[in-house]
Design a protein around this motif. Sequence first.
Motif, PDB file in Angstrom:
ATOM      1  N   SER A 253      14.818  65.153   3.690  1.00  0.00           N
ATOM      2  CA  SER A 253      15.322  63.878   3.194  1.00  0.00           C
ATOM      3  C   SER A 253      15.855  63.071   4.369  1.00  0.00           C
ATOM      4  N   GLY A 254      15.745  61.739   4.254  1.00  0.00           N
ATOM      5  CA  GLY A 254      16.239  60.903   5.333  1.00  0.00           C
ATOM      6  C   GLY A 254      15.521  59.578   5.400  1.00  0.00           C
ATOM      7  N   ASN A 255      15.695  58.900   6.517  1.00  0.00           N
ATOM      8  CA  ASN A 255      15.121  57.579   6.705  1.00  0.00           C
ATOM      9  C   ASN A 255      13.749  57.683   7.366  1.00  0.00           C
ATOM     10  N   TYR A 256      12.771  56.959   6.815  1.00  0.00           N
ATOM     11  CA  TYR A 256      11.404  56.962   7.334  1.00  0.00           C
ATOM     12  C   TYR A 256      10.959  55.527   7.591  1.00  0.00           C
ATOM     13  N   ASN A 257      10.329  55.292   8.720  1.00  0.00           N
ATOM     14  CA  ASN A 257       9.728  53.993   9.015  1.00  0.00           C
ATOM     15  C   ASN A 257       8.253  54.029   8.637  1.00  0.00           C
ATOM     16  N   PHE A 258       7.841  53.202   7.668  1.00  0.00           N
ATOM     17  CA  PHE A 258       6.470  53.158   7.195  1.00  0.00           C
ATOM     18  C   PHE A 258       5.785  51.893   7.694  1.00  0.00           C
ATOM     19  N   THR A 259       4.554  52.066   8.171  1.00  0.00           N
ATOM     20  CA  THR A 259       3.746  50.961   8.652  1.00  0.00           C
ATOM     21  C   THR A 259       2.485  50.858   7.813  1.00  0.00           C
ATOM     22  N   ILE A 260       2.168  49.648   7.363  1.00  0.00           N
ATOM     23  CA  ILE A 260       0.933  49.394   6.624  1.00  0.00           C
ATOM     24  C   ILE A 260       0.022  48.561   7.519  1.00  0.00           C
ATOM     25  N   THR A 261      -1.213  49.052   7.723  1.00  0.00           N
ATOM     26  CA  THR A 261      -2.189  48.333   8.540  1.00  0.00           C
ATOM     27  C   THR A 261      -3.457  48.088   7.742  1.00  0.00           C
TER      28      THR A 261
END
Length: 307
Positions: A253-261
């Motif tokens: 569990s925690g913070n995730y940086n998601f990128t959409i391309t």
Amino acid sequence: MKKNYFFSIVALLTVSLGSMQGQVVNGTFENIKDNGLISNWGMNFFTPITIDAETGETTQDFITFGCWPGFVFPSWDANHGQHAMQMTNGLNVTTNTIIPAKSILFNDPKQDIPGWNPGIPVDLSDQVAMLGFDYKFTRMGNDIAEAELVVFGTDGQELGRATVDISQTNTQYQYLYEPVQFTSFGIPASIQVSFSMAKEGSVPAFGSTLIVDDVIVSYAALANDEFQSTQFIVYPTVASSEINIVKGSTAPSGNYNFTITNMEGKTVSNQSIQLSDNNPFTVDVSQLSKGIYFISSKGFSTKFMKQ
């Protein structure tokens, strides 16, 4: 001395199939035969053999391959599951000519090569609308590989096709898709799917390698993709307004940086998301244009389609 020529068929590879339901069965290449070939995918190839008319002595051309003793074979470098399909060009050392690899889908899982009957039947309920697949490509020279789906009607006439070139070297899996361009009216009765290491009119080079996985022929199949990740899961894979992201079974569990391309590799969205337990996080994708997108975080990636 005058010599007579004939050819012997060398069985080089296959792939298994069954009912399609919009998705090419064994398009994930998980069904491997006892002889090590992929069920229902393969290549017709004829090895030149020379016979001396007087002595009866035979001489066979020597053919070598860049990384495997064959044109088409299973690979452990899979996008999903355990296997993918790998293709590599051959070199006829005797004549110093390059032989491009080509893998064709065929219906009989007992065969090792397509023979004269490539292609598979489709049911009335099957939705054949596109050709999509994940791939890696190691390109030598100016090689251009080609993937093609051809749709046929009940009387054998061609209804349409989807053809896509593969020309960019990719060491990581990339997703390609191409809609079928229908040119005739009719009910689809059968399809042919093929991957060639040399686009028609191009000159193949020795050493080029293509790896293919997750072949599909409909957007419905994309929607039903049961992609599982130990890091994160995205659903639905076909969305009109929003997608949901859930933490995988082994991800903390925690913070995730998601990128959409998008398909051109352009970043269209960056978001920082807090994931915990099985609680889904909803992402608004309503402003995205229609098409295929990739969503990734911490080196893991999957795809979805905005409709």
